[in-house]
Design a protein around this motif. Structure first.
Motif, PDB file in Angstrom:
ATOM      1  N   ASN A   1      -6.076   5.052   6.081  1.00  0.00           N
ATOM      2  CA  ASN A   1      -5.405   6.235   5.533  1.00  0.00           C
ATOM      3  C   ASN A   1      -3.953   6.317   6.009  1.00  0.00           C
ATOM      4  OD1 ASN A   1      -7.694   7.082   4.172  1.00  0.00           O
ATOM      5  ND2 ASN A   1      -8.394   8.404   5.833  1.00  0.00           N
ATOM      6  N   GLN A   2      -3.731   5.968   7.277  1.00  0.00           N
ATOM      7  CA  GLN A   2      -2.374   5.997   7.806  1.00  0.00           C
ATOM      8  C   GLN A   2      -1.489   4.945   7.134  1.00  0.00           C
ATOM      9  OE1 GLN A   2      -0.528   7.974  10.560  1.00  0.00           O
ATOM     10  NE2 GLN A   2       0.630   7.099   8.866  1.00  0.00           N
ATOM     11  N   ILE A   3      -2.036   3.756   6.923  1.00  0.00           N
ATOM     12  CA  ILE A   3      -1.273   2.698   6.249  1.00  0.00           C
ATOM     13  C   ILE A   3      -0.923   3.126   4.824  1.00  0.00           C
ATOM     14  CG2 ILE A   3      -1.397   0.356   5.322  1.00  0.00           C
ATOM     15  CD1 ILE A   3      -3.117  -0.373   7.767  1.00  0.00           C
ATOM     16  N   THR A   4      -1.886   3.707   4.118  1.00  0.00           N
ATOM     17  CA  THR A   4      -1.651   4.175   2.753  1.00  0.00           C
ATOM     18  C   THR A   4      -0.563   5.241   2.721  1.00  0.00           C
ATOM     19  OG1 THR A   4      -3.959   3.732   2.160  1.00  0.00           O
ATOM     20  CG2 THR A   4      -2.711   5.204   0.714  1.00  0.00           C
ATOM     21  N   SER A   5      -0.654   6.199   3.645  1.00  0.00           N
ATOM     22  CA  SER A   5       0.336   7.270   3.721  1.00  0.00           C
ATOM     23  C   SER A   5       1.720   6.714   4.027  1.00  0.00           C
ATOM     24  CB  SER A   5      -0.078   8.271   4.803  1.00  0.00           C
ATOM     25  OG  SER A   5       0.873   9.302   4.943  1.00  0.00           O
ATOM     26  N   ALA A   6       1.783   5.743   4.946  1.00  0.00           N
ATOM     27  CA  ALA A   6       3.065   5.153   5.326  1.00  0.00           C
ATOM     28  C   ALA A   6       3.709   4.404   4.159  1.00  0.00           C
ATOM     29  CB  ALA A   6       2.867   4.206   6.511  1.00  0.00           C
ATOM     30  N   VAL A   7       2.914   3.635   3.449  1.00  0.00           N
ATOM     31  CA  VAL A   7       3.439   2.876   2.307  1.00  0.00           C
ATOM     32  C   VAL A   7       3.945   3.814   1.221  1.00  0.00           C
ATOM     33  CG1 VAL A   7       2.825   1.304   0.432  1.00  0.00           C
ATOM     34  CG2 VAL A   7       2.043   0.827   2.757  1.00  0.00           C
ATOM     35  N   LEU A   8       3.187   4.874   0.945  1.00  0.00           N
ATOM     36  CA  LEU A   8       3.607   5.828  -0.080  1.00  0.00           C
ATOM     37  C   LEU A   8       4.916   6.504   0.295  1.00  0.00           C
ATOM     38  CD1 LEU A   8       0.218   7.529  -1.068  1.00  0.00           C
ATOM     39  CD2 LEU A   8       1.617   6.012  -2.474  1.00  0.00           C
ATOM     40  N   GLN A   9       5.038   6.944   1.555  1.00  0.00           N
ATOM     41  CA  GLN A   9       6.274   7.601   1.965  1.00  0.00           C
ATOM     42  C   GLN A   9       7.447   6.632   1.929  1.00  0.00           C
ATOM     43  OE1 GLN A   9       6.197  10.415   5.200  1.00  0.00           O
ATOM     44  NE2 GLN A   9       8.150   9.691   6.008  1.00  0.00           N
ATOM     45  N   LEU A  10       7.208   5.405   2.350  1.00  0.00           N
ATOM     46  CA  LEU A  10       8.266   4.402   2.330  1.00  0.00           C
ATOM     47  C   LEU A  10       8.746   4.124   0.912  1.00  0.00           C
ATOM     48  CD1 LEU A  10       9.934   2.501   4.066  1.00  0.00           C
ATOM     49  CD2 LEU A  10       8.085   0.825   3.912  1.00  0.00           C
ATOM     50  N   LEU A  11       7.807   4.056  -0.026  1.00  0.00           N
ATOM     51  CA  LEU A  11       8.173   3.834  -1.419  1.00  0.00           C
ATOM     52  C   LEU A  11       8.961   5.012  -1.985  1.00  0.00           C
ATOM     53  CD1 LEU A  11       4.894   2.224  -2.826  1.00  0.00           C
ATOM     54  CD2 LEU A  11       7.098   1.089  -2.450  1.00  0.00           C
ATOM     55  N   ILE A  12       8.528   6.223  -1.659  1.00  0.00           N
ATOM     56  CA  ILE A  12       9.207   7.416  -2.159  1.00  0.00           C
ATOM     57  C   ILE A  12      10.622   7.517  -1.593  1.00  0.00           C
ATOM     58  CG2 ILE A  12       9.207   9.947  -2.113  1.00  0.00           C
ATOM     59  CD1 ILE A  12       6.115   9.780  -2.170  1.00  0.00           C
ATOM     60  N   PHE A  13      10.759   7.316  -0.287  1.00  0.00           N
ATOM     61  CA  PHE A  13      12.063   7.434   0.348  1.00  0.00           C
ATOM     62  C   PHE A  13      13.005   6.307  -0.066  1.00  0.00           C
ATOM     63  CE2 PHE A  13      12.109  10.568   4.030  1.00  0.00           C
ATOM     64  CZ  PHE A  13      11.061  11.322   3.524  1.00  0.00           C
ATOM     65  N   SER A  14      12.443   5.167  -0.444  1.00  0.00           N
ATOM     66  CA  SER A  14      13.271   4.035  -0.873  1.00  0.00           C
ATOM     67  C   SER A  14      13.640   4.118  -2.346  1.00  0.00           C
ATOM     68  CB  SER A  14      12.536   2.711  -0.618  1.00  0.00           C
ATOM     69  OG  SER A  14      12.251   2.541   0.744  1.00  0.00           O
ATOM     70  N   SER A  15      12.829   4.820  -3.121  1.00  0.00           N
ATOM     71  CA  SER A  15      13.037   4.836  -4.571  1.00  0.00           C
ATOM     72  C   SER A  15      14.328   5.543  -4.954  1.00  0.00           C
ATOM     73  CB  SER A  15      11.850   5.498  -5.274  1.00  0.00           C
ATOM     74  OG  SER A  15      11.717   6.861  -4.891  1.00  0.00           O
ATOM     75  N   VAL A  16      14.682   6.611  -4.246  1.00  0.00           N
ATOM     76  CA  VAL A  16      15.902   7.358  -4.582  1.00  0.00           C
ATOM     77  C   VAL A  16      17.145   6.489  -4.396  1.00  0.00           C
ATOM     78  CG1 VAL A  16      17.333   9.350  -4.022  1.00  0.00           C
ATOM     79  CG2 VAL A  16      14.838   9.585  -4.090  1.00  0.00           C
ATOM     80  N   PRO A  17      17.362   5.888  -3.206  1.00  0.00           N
ATOM     81  CA  PRO A  17      18.539   5.014  -3.083  1.00  0.00           C
ATOM     82  C   PRO A  17      18.478   3.787  -3.988  1.00  0.00           C
ATOM     83  CG  PRO A  17      17.180   4.916  -1.102  1.00  0.00           C
ATOM     84  CD  PRO A  17      16.677   6.050  -1.915  1.00  0.00           C
ATOM     85  N   PHE A  18      17.272   3.283  -4.273  1.00  0.00           N
ATOM     86  CA  PHE A  18      17.161   2.109  -5.136  1.00  0.00           C
ATOM     87  C   PHE A  18      17.605   2.447  -6.559  1.00  0.00           C
ATOM     88  CE2 PHE A  18      14.697  -0.562  -8.103  1.00  0.00           C
ATOM     89  CZ  PHE A  18      15.174  -1.815  -7.707  1.00  0.00           C
ATOM     90  N   VAL A  19      17.141   3.582  -7.075  1.00  0.00           N
ATOM     91  CA  VAL A  19      17.540   3.995  -8.421  1.00  0.00           C
ATOM     92  C   VAL A  19      19.043   4.250  -8.468  1.00  0.00           C
ATOM     93  CG1 VAL A  19      17.333   5.834 -10.151  1.00  0.00           C
ATOM     94  CG2 VAL A  19      15.280   4.931  -9.039  1.00  0.00           C
TER      95      VAL A  19
ATOM     96  N   TRP B   1       2.568   4.774  11.944  1.00  0.00           N
ATOM     97  CA  TRP B   1       3.255   6.059  11.721  1.00  0.00           C
ATOM     98  C   TRP B   1       4.696   6.004  12.216  1.00  0.00           C
ATOM     99  CZ3 TRP B   1       5.117   9.436  15.576  1.00  0.00           C
ATOM    100  CH2 TRP B   1       5.576  10.674  15.104  1.00  0.00           C
ATOM    101  N   ALA B   2       4.889   5.475  13.436  1.00  0.00           N
ATOM    102  CA  ALA B   2       6.210   5.509  14.070  1.00  0.00           C
ATOM    103  C   ALA B   2       7.176   4.495  13.473  1.00  0.00           C
ATOM    104  CB  ALA B   2       6.061   5.256  15.575  1.00  0.00           C
ATOM    105  N   VAL B   3       6.702   3.291  13.221  1.00  0.00           N
ATOM    106  CA  VAL B   3       7.598   2.208  12.803  1.00  0.00           C
ATOM    107  C   VAL B   3       7.876   2.236  11.304  1.00  0.00           C
ATOM    108  CG1 VAL B   3       7.896  -0.293  12.704  1.00  0.00           C
ATOM    109  CG2 VAL B   3       6.886   0.765  14.733  1.00  0.00           C
ATOM    110  N   LEU B   4       6.855   2.542  10.517  1.00  0.00           N
ATOM    111  CA  LEU B   4       7.012   2.492   9.063  1.00  0.00           C
ATOM    112  C   LEU B   4       7.183   3.864   8.423  1.00  0.00           C
ATOM    113  CD1 LEU B   4       4.383  -0.236   8.078  1.00  0.00           C
ATOM    114  CD2 LEU B   4       6.842  -0.502   8.429  1.00  0.00           C
ATOM    115  N   GLN B   5       6.209   4.746   8.646  1.00  0.00           N
ATOM    116  CA  GLN B   5       6.213   5.996   7.888  1.00  0.00           C
ATOM    117  C   GLN B   5       7.396   6.888   8.230  1.00  0.00           C
ATOM    118  OE1 GLN B   5       2.520   8.068   7.710  1.00  0.00           O
ATOM    119  NE2 GLN B   5       3.353   9.739   6.504  1.00  0.00           N
ATOM    120  N   THR B   6       7.698   7.019   9.500  1.00  0.00           N
ATOM    121  CA  THR B   6       8.774   7.945   9.873  1.00  0.00           C
ATOM    122  C   THR B   6      10.110   7.221  10.048  1.00  0.00           C
ATOM    123  OG1 THR B   6       8.039   7.758  12.181  1.00  0.00           O
ATOM    124  CG2 THR B   6       7.243   9.638  10.913  1.00  0.00           C
TER     125      THR B   6
END
Length: 211
Positions: free
Chosen positions: A5-23, A102-107
């Motif tokens: 669950n933590q890995i899934t949450s981290a990947v989703l947040q990383l994708l969301i936070f990266s999508s804005v600058p990528f677009v 959580w510390a290295v990827l999600q946040t």
């Protein structure tokens, strides 16, 4: 299951936070190639290790007493998969793995991409480096108010000043010392976020002891 669950949450947040600058990059540059370099995934010729260590130590010296008060007064609490993992199995491989993800990827990674890699550079381009860095740091601090269960004015001010302060320091590091790289700020940010739950679970919040 908690780790998954933590890995899934981290990947989703990383994708969301990266999508804005990528677009933004694709729209403004009309290409995809070069995005990672543009956002700050690059090494500096000479990493400022002493400065990084000073920022890290300075952060912990500055925040330890205010954050102890926030936790012990009930103005700040820990929630999420790190707490769930610790309550379930104590100091186990699962708990440390959840903390690392959580510390290295999600946040730290997602926030460095969004705030130092994207917002800081955009604001600096528009307002100049000093004002631009202050603006991104202020936004960074305000975002962390969400961690407060009760919106106590003093607690909000402390959180904004402390997290905004580290956000400003990481912005300054990126702008002035590492040629716009976010890798070094990411290293500091990740270290802070790895140590924080360890300190909290060990010393500050006995109510988080495993069931």
């Amino acid at each position: 299951m908690i780790l998954l669950n933590q890995i899934t949450s981290a990947v989703l947040q990383l994708l969301i936070f990266s999508s804005v600058p990528f677009v933004w990059y694709v729209i403004t540059h009309k290409r995809i190639r070069g995005f990672f370099e543009w956002i700050g995934f690059r090494l500096a010729p000479k990493p400022p290790l002493k400065i990084m260590l000073c920022i890290l130590i300075g952060f912990f010296v500055a925040v330890i007493l205010p954050y102890m008060w926030l936790y012990q007064s009930g103005n700040l609490n820990y929630q999420g998969f790190t707490v769930d993992a610790f309550q379930q199995s104590g100091w186990s491989i699962q708990t440390f793995s959840v903390i690392l993800v959580w510390a290295v990827l999600q946040t730290s990674l997602s926030e460095e991409i969004m705030f130092r890699g994207f917002l800081c550079k955009r604001f600096c381009k528009k307002f100049g480096e000093k004002i631009g860095n202050i603006v991104q740091a202020l936004i960074f601090g305000v975002v962390h108010i969400a961690a407060l269960p009760d919106k106590n004015i003093l607690a909000m001010l402390i959180v904004v000043l402390l997290t905004g302060g580290i956000g400003y320091a990481l912005g300054w590091l990126s702008l002035k010392k590492v040629q716009g790289s976010i890798l070094y700020g990411w290293a500091i940010h990740a270290t802070v976020n790895i140590l924080s739950p360890i300190i909290v679970f060990t010393f500050l919040l006995p109510n988080y002891m495993p069931r």
